[in-house]
Design a protein around this motif. Structure first.
Motif: not given
Ligand SMILES: Cc1cc2nc3c(=O)[nH]c(=O)nc-3n(C[C@H](O)[C@H](O)[C@H](O)COP(=O)(O)OP(=O)(O)OC[C@H]3O[C@@H](n4cnc5c(N)ncnc54)[C@H](O)[C@@H]3O)c2cc1C
Ligand SMILES: Cc1cc2nc3c(=O)[nH]c(=O)nc-3n(C[C@H](O)[C@H](O)[C@H](O)COP(=O)(O)OP(=O)(O)OC[C@H]3O[C@@H](n4cnc5c(N)ncnc54)[C@H](O)[C@@H]3O)c2cc1C
Ligand code: SF4
Ligand code: SF4
Ligand code: FES
Lengths: 461, 300
Positions: B139-144, B159-172
């Motif tokens: 599965v894919d996962c976004i952490i925001g 460790k478990w997600a196939k694709n992990l996407y990180i997103t931050t409001d301020d782009g840090s």
């Protein structure tokens, strides 16, 4: 002394008690109790006993009060009831034991409930404990729910030598006695806790925070944990709502939520963390004991309170004593009135309730005259809080996770009236879970019968 | 701490400023719990009943992992508890397990699933992503989150997600933008196809994710966290409008079809016990989980 009249019982002044949560009724002292006890004529064929769902030997314990041997009176009651201080306070005596008392034919019946309460309170104050069970037989029985039905069943089984564990979903045992009935009618620390301690003293273990159907199941208890029989006393705790517009607005509560916040979570005591929205102008919809309790709680939290009930005074299902107390304290009764809609302000909070006046028509299937709307009689009651007290039904958590457990169309567990046996082998049930919302003493009676039923079942196995 | 308290904290870890992870000894809960369910913790005699989602569990050790954000009086008190100390009450598992767990395997294997975790929402998302991988599904996962410091459980999730996407409001850190912008990027620019979204986070985030996924035509499951008291169906405090029906989040949920949830009503009901104190703290902490524009915390 007028033998036709009950010895009056002392109560807290209505004006004072409307602002506190201390007990309304003070009960008898020894002298008053003995005077009242002497009114009992010790019938050879005591009708009162037949009116008590657990058949307490009423003349038997009253005689001991007259003799001044209160400890013995307590032992007599103890053979029949594990929660006398509770029942003496909350039983609808006027329609049970006292209704049948021979004294009632001409004059007041004997004040059986108040005498029972006196005996239990005296025993507690003098540290008299119930008699200990005889030998243990080591056989394990599980009881689900620590309300009156479960506590009674557990206590009786322990007396017969069984190794009993009660599993309770909440963090405190007591069922409705702790979360529903308020402090001012039934003190928690002194009365309820003490009677539960008495049940524990018989060797009953109570495991709180276990939700049967979630934390574990009846099958696991029987197959993995070695319980040979199970008693279900899980009550009827699911609240009903009316389904009218505005019911999900902020400021609309079920009586269960309001009472649980206040009683179980002790919101009235500022040293506890759980909040309650007291409200300034509160309507409680419904006319039963639960409605009276919610109304009188809101009043004590500082609100102006209306009872909104669609039938008339004579039809109020609450105990007469409770209606009387509520009126004395200043609750306003809007009878023959039915809510149509809850009005909501722009912030999402209750601001009123659109109601219609009712009149009584032909009797319905319950035998009570059916209320019908009066034409063009709508009006708006300005409010900031509404408490729905429309009755409760059994929680399906257990029935939906226990295969082969038969329920009726009201989700009540089907159980044999005499033995408590359900459709599942080794599983028994009683109390509100079987009958729907009823009374403490009926639940206790069912717990008692089921204990005997379980004993017979296990002995024959 | 009273001696007879038995729900001992066996591990405590600070995941971010004011977000904590704890393993708590509760064998009955650990034995029968599943991803999607929650517990109720009562710290001491006078405490509230605090609902928290189950973040992980160890059936052998008999422990359950919770992750919480110290935002009000109760969770702040909870954050002061240390390893070796214990809570008075810990009840569960409550609510239904995630519907993925009981889904026929054949159906599940065909699904392209995107998990969307907002702020502390990473905690309830984590066990689901882990369960999927352990059972053989990618599965894919976004952490925001608002900024880099508030991204939690990243390593564990990776460790478990196939694709992990990180997103931050301020782009840090990672992608710049809120979770919705990240979902749009994946679907519109990166050619990703999903037929199920599981979105868990602040209610306001779930609301906006549902508006977007409805447009995109992707079924969406959300986990609702209304005010609760008992958690067993007894009080009705947790009631929600789901389609034309009133449901109790504690026994009928907490997961629901997000496209049927009346979020505006639910958000309004969440305000009921908001203490002015709690609101202020939430704002001062820069609303770690409340990173979505439109959230009432940023207004006023
Ligand atoms: C506000 C109010 C006022 C009342 N006033 C009176 C009165 O004045 N006089 C009177 O006689 N009666 C009164 N009643 C009714 C009376 O209290 C009930 O009929 C009685 O308590 C029923 O007893 P019970 O043991 O069957 O169930 P309950 O008292 O409801 O106890 C059931 C217990 O089971 C637990 N439980 C439920 N599900 C599970 C599960 N899955 N796993 C583990 N545990 C579970 C519950 O938490 C609860 O503790 C009142 C009721 C209310 C609500
Ligand atoms: C099923 C369920 C699962 C949950 N899982 C988690 C979890 O895994 N981790 C976690 O940190 N929190 C979770 N929550 C929310 C958590 O229960 C609340 O944050 C907590 O009760 C706040 O208590 P408090 O006394 O510290 O703060 P309060 O003083 O009660 O509130 C402080 C502030 O928190 C906000 N708040 C209050 N209640 C909630 C709520 N139910 N949801 C969101 N915000 C709220 C309000 O804005 C308030 O101003 C969950 C809630 C539910 C119902
Ligand atoms: S238990 Fe109730 S019904 Fe029985 S004698 Fe006592 S008060 Fe009367
Ligand atoms: S019926 Fe009345 S008078 Fe007769 S034994 Fe019972 S309590 Fe006494
Ligand atoms: S929390 Fe009480 S019914 Fe859901």
């Amino acid at each position: 002394m007028d033998v036709l009249k009950k010895v009056p019982v002392r109560e807290q002044d209505p004006k004072v008690r409307a602002t506190n949560f201390e007990e309304v009724c003070y009960g008898y002292n020894l002298e008053e109790a003995q005077a009242e006890a002497s009114r009992c004529i010790q019938c050879k064929n005591p009708k009162c006993v037949g009116g008590c769902p657990v058949n307490i030997d009423i003349p038997g314990f009253i005689k001991e009060i007259t003799n001044g041997d209160i400890e013995k009176a307590f032992k007599v009651i103890g053979q029949y009831s594990a929660l006398p201080a509770v029942c003496g306070r909350v039983c609808p005596q006027e329609s049970q034991c006292e209704e049948r008392c021979i004294r009632g034919i001409k004059g007041d019946p004997v004040s059986i409930g108040k005498l029972e309460r006196f005996t239990a309170d005296w025993a507690r104050e003098h540290n008299i404990k119930p008699e200990m069970p005889k030998e243990k037989n080591g056989r394990k029985v599980a009881v689900i729910g620590a309300g009156p039905a479960g506590l009674t069943c557990a206590g009786d089984l322990a007396k017969l030598g069984y190794d009993v564990t009660i599993f309770e979903a909440l963090h405190e045992p007591g069922g409705v006695l702790v979360y529903g009935i308020p402090e001012f009618r039934l003190p928690k620390e002194t009365v309820v806790k003490a009677e539960i301690e008495n049940v524990k003293a018989l060797g009953v273990k109570i495991e709180t925070n276990v939700v049967i159907g979630k934390s574990t199941t009846i099958d696991e208890l029987m197959e993995e944990e070695g319980f040979e029989a199970v008693f279900i006393g899980s009550g009827a705790g699911l609240p009903k709502f009316m389904g009218i517009p505005g019911e999900n607005a902020n400021g609309v509560f079920s009586a269960n939520e309001y009472l649980t916040r206040n009683n179980l979570m002790k919101a009235f005591d500022k040293s506890y963390d759980t909040p309650i929205i007291a409200g300034k102008k509160v309507a409680v919809v419904g006319g039963g004991n639960v409605a009276m309790d919610a109304a009188r709680t809101a009043l004590r939290l500082g609100a102006e309170v209306y009872i909104v009930y669609r039938r008339g005074e004579a039809e109020l299902p609450a105990r007469v004593e409770e209606v009387h107390h509520a009126k004395e304290e200043g609750i306003i009764f809007k009878l023959l009135t039915n809510p149509k809609e809850i009005l909501v302000n722009e912030d999402g909070w209750v601001c009123g309730m659109r109601c219609v006046e009712m009149e009584l028509g032909e009797p319905d299937e319950s035998g009570r005259r059916r209320p019908v709307e009066k034409k063009d009689s709508e009006f708006v009651l300005e409010l900031d809080t509404v408490i729905m007290s429309l009755g409760t039904s059994p929680n399906p958590l257990i029935s939906s996770t226990t295969e082969g457990l038969e329920v009726n169309r009201h989700k009540c567990i089907v159980a044999d009236e005499e033995t408590g046996m359900s459709s599942r082998e080794g599983v028994f049930a009683g109390g509100d879970a079987v009958t729907g919302a009823a009374t403490v003493i009926l639940a206790m009676g069912a717990g008692k019968k089921a204990a005997a039923g379980i004993d017979r079942y296990l002995k024959s196995k | 701490m009273a001696e007879n308290y038995k729900y001992t904290i066996t591990k405590k870890e600070a995941l971010a400023n004011s977000i904590y992870l704890m393993d708590v000894l509760a064998p009955r809960v650990a034995k029968n719990c599943y991803p999607g369910q929650f517990v109720i913790v009562k710290i001491d005699e006078k405490g509230e009943r605090i609902p928290l989602t189950i973040c992980d569990y160890d059936r052998e050790a008999g422990t359950v992992t919770i992750v919480f954000q110290a935002i009000g009086p109760s969770t702040q008190l909870m954050s002061q508890y240390e390893e070796g100390e214990a809570f008075r009450d810990f009840t569960g598992p409550l609510g239904h397990k995630s519907e993925l767990i009981d889904m026929p395997r054949e159906e599940l294997s065909k699904k392209q699933i995107l998990f969307v975790a907002g702020g502390v929402g990473s905690a309830p998302v984590y066990p689901q992503v882990k369960w999927m991988k352990e059972n053989g599904y990618d599965v894919d996962c976004i952490i925001g989150a608002r900024n880099k410091d508030l991204i939690i459980l990243e390593d564990r999730m990776r460790k478990w997600a196939k694709n992990l996407y990180i997103t931050t409001d301020d782009g840090s850190y990672g992608f710049k933008g809120n979770v919705n912008e990240c979902i749009k990027d994946l679907v519109n620019n990166q050619g990703k196809k999903y037929d199920l979204v599981v979105a868990i986070g602040p209610m306001i985030m779930m609301k906006f994710v549902c508006i977007l996924t409805k447009e995109l035509g992707i079924k969406t499951i959300v986990s609702m966290n209304p005010v609760m008291v008992d958690g067993t169906g007894m009080c009705g405090a947790c009631r929600l409008s789901i389609g034309n029906e009133v449901k109790f989040a504690c026994v009928d949920g907490p997961e629901f079809d997000g496209h049927l949830v009346n979020f505006d009503e639910a958000l309004q009901r969440l305000q009921m016990y908001k203490s002015p104190g709690g609101k202020k703290i939430l704002r001062e902490k820069e609303g770690a989980t409340h990173h979505h524009p439109g959230c009432e915390c940023h207004e006023e």
